[in-house]
Design a protein around this motif. Structure first.
Motif, PDB file in Angstrom:
ATOM      1  N   SER A  70       0.826  -1.205   0.000  1.00 56.03           N
ATOM      2  CA  SER A  70       0.000   0.000   0.000  1.00 56.03           C
ATOM      3  C   SER A  70       0.861   1.255   0.000  1.00 56.03           C
ATOM      4  N   ALA A  71       1.979   1.225   0.737  1.00 57.95           N
ATOM      5  CA  ALA A  71       2.893   2.366   0.762  1.00 57.95           C
ATOM      6  C   ALA A  71       3.546   2.560  -0.602  1.00 57.95           C
ATOM      7  N   LEU A  72       3.888   1.464  -1.252  1.00 62.69           N
ATOM      8  CA  LEU A  72       4.497   1.530  -2.579  1.00 62.69           C
ATOM      9  C   LEU A  72       3.497   2.096  -3.593  1.00 62.69           C
ATOM     10  N   GLU A  73       2.262   1.641  -3.521  1.00 65.28           N
ATOM     11  CA  GLU A  73       1.214   2.155  -4.411  1.00 65.28           C
ATOM     12  C   GLU A  73       0.997   3.637  -4.177  1.00 65.28           C
ATOM     13  N   ASN A  74       1.015   4.059  -2.935  1.00 64.65           N
ATOM     14  CA  ASN A  74       0.815   5.465  -2.608  1.00 64.65           C
ATOM     15  C   ASN A  74       1.941   6.331  -3.159  1.00 64.65           C
ATOM     16  N   ALA A  75       3.169   5.808  -3.116  1.00 63.37           N
ATOM     17  CA  ALA A  75       4.320   6.550  -3.629  1.00 63.37           C
ATOM     18  C   ALA A  75       4.184   6.792  -5.133  1.00 63.37           C
ATOM     19  N   ARG A  80       2.227  10.299 -10.079  1.00 63.20           N
ATOM     20  CA  ARG A  80       1.319  10.352 -11.222  1.00 63.20           C
ATOM     21  C   ARG A  80       0.266  11.448 -11.050  1.00 63.20           C
ATOM     22  N   GLU A  81      -0.188  11.673  -9.833  1.00 65.31           N
ATOM     23  CA  GLU A  81      -1.136  12.757  -9.589  1.00 65.31           C
ATOM     24  C   GLU A  81      -0.495  14.107  -9.881  1.00 65.31           C
ATOM     25  N   GLY A  82       0.780  14.233  -9.546  1.00 61.80           N
ATOM     26  CA  GLY A  82       1.496  15.469  -9.855  1.00 61.80           C
ATOM     27  C   GLY A  82       1.604  15.697 -11.349  1.00 61.80           C
ATOM     28  N   GLU A  83       1.901  14.627 -12.080  1.00 59.54           N
ATOM     29  CA  GLU A  83       1.975  14.743 -13.546  1.00 59.54           C
ATOM     30  C   GLU A  83       0.630  15.156 -14.135  1.00 59.54           C
ATOM     31  N   PHE A 114      10.417   8.306  -1.953  1.00 61.70           N
ATOM     32  CA  PHE A 114       9.949   7.603  -3.155  1.00 61.70           C
ATOM     33  C   PHE A 114      11.114   6.869  -3.814  1.00 61.70           C
ATOM     34  N   ILE A 115      12.246   7.547  -3.934  1.00 60.76           N
ATOM     35  CA  ILE A 115      13.419   6.937  -4.562  1.00 60.76           C
ATOM     36  C   ILE A 115      13.880   5.732  -3.749  1.00 60.76           C
ATOM     37  N   ARG A 116      13.907   5.888  -2.431  1.00 58.68           N
ATOM     38  CA  ARG A 116      14.362   4.774  -1.584  1.00 58.68           C
ATOM     39  C   ARG A 116      13.399   3.598  -1.662  1.00 58.68           C
ATOM     40  N   MET A 117      12.102   3.889  -1.727  1.00 54.48           N
ATOM     41  CA  MET A 117      11.121   2.814  -1.855  1.00 54.48           C
ATOM     42  C   MET A 117      11.329   2.042  -3.164  1.00 54.48           C
ATOM     43  N   VAL A 118      11.584   2.766  -4.238  1.00 50.65           N
ATOM     44  CA  VAL A 118      11.814   2.109  -5.528  1.00 50.65           C
ATOM     45  C   VAL A 118      13.097   1.291  -5.479  1.00 50.65           C
ATOM     46  N   MET A 119      14.135   1.816  -4.839  1.00 47.49           N
ATOM     47  CA  MET A 119      15.387   1.075  -4.702  1.00 47.49           C
ATOM     48  C   MET A 119      15.174  -0.218  -3.914  1.00 47.49           C
ATOM     49  N   ILE A 120      14.394  -0.127  -2.851  1.00 50.61           N
ATOM     50  CA  ILE A 120      14.096  -1.315  -2.044  1.00 50.61           C
ATOM     51  C   ILE A 120      13.307  -2.328  -2.861  1.00 50.61           C
TER      52      ILE A 120
END
Length: 226
Positions: A70-75, A80-83, A114-120
């Motif tokens: 859920s945290a990953l989806e939120n990130a 995407r909402e910003g875009e 966000f970057i750290r979550m993607v790295m993980i």
């Protein structure tokens, strides 16, 4: 007596605002996962920093892996909402492309979790991301935005033919992602503070230039001052 009243008030607040409580849990959990990874994050620590109990976290998310997903989806949803809020349709194709790169650079710079979550998630070989229909759907819109910009640039005779919008998304992401993921190591290796405002401004400008020079037709570079 006062302590009892405070506990009852907190419980009432959670009951009256379940979505707010859920979002609070996700935000705190995102920080914990970004700092400690999936294996290192602890539900007890997350519960202690939220308005929720440990039992409530399990109620909303099932287990730690469910909370992580859920945290990953939120990130991904946030970027995407910003875009989606960018006025890209109202801009000329080249200006729209520049704005998209600028937004991506700024978002990643401002949302290091966000970057750290993607790295993980890459450490886990995308295992959890693969389970999420939400993330896949969110990223359809990201590619759609680039496809729209690219199609308009082709129509205007401005962009090179034969480019892949997904590869273009990769290249934009790579430039902006590396700025956060490797900033500390590059700064120490080469004795230059790449996080300083002046350095960030130059890197941002260079990222925009690299992408636009890659996409614009060679015969149009000079006339556009590129």
């Amino acid at each position: 007596m006062a302590g009892s009243g405070g506990a009852q008030g907190a419980k009432a607040a959670r009951t009256q605002d379940p979505e707010g409580t859920r979002q609070n849990i996700i935000e705190v959990a995102s920080q914990e996962f970004a700092l400690n990874g999936l294996s290192g994050a602890r539900i007890d620590e997350i519960a202690a920093k939220t308005r929720a109990s440990k039992r409530m976290i399990y109620y909303y998310f099932g287990d730690k892996e469910g909370l992580y997903l859920s945290a990953l989806e939120n990130a991904y949803r946030r970027v995407r909402e910003g875009e989606a809020q960018l006025d890209i349709e109202g801009l000329a194709p080249l200006d729209a492309l520049r704005r998209l790169v600028e937004f991506t650079f700024d978002h990643h710079h401002q949302h290091e979790d966000f970057i750290r979550m993607v790295m993980i998630e890459n450490i886990h070989h995308g295992e959890y991301l693969e389970r999420s229909k939400v993330i896949r759907q969110l990223n359809v819109t990201a590619i759609g935005t680039i496809e729209q910009i690219y199609a308009r640039g082709l129509k205007d005779g401005l962009f090179r033919e034969g480019l892949d919008p997904i590869e273009l998304h990769w290249q934009i992401s790579a430039l902006c992602f590396f700025n956060v993921s490797n900033r500390a190591t590059f700064s120490h290796l080469f004795g230059r503070d790449f996080g300083a405002p002046g350095a960030q401004e130059a890197l941002r400008r260079n990222a925009v230039d690299m992408v636009t020079r890659h996409v614009v037709r060679p015969d149009r570079l000079v006339t556009l001052g590129l």
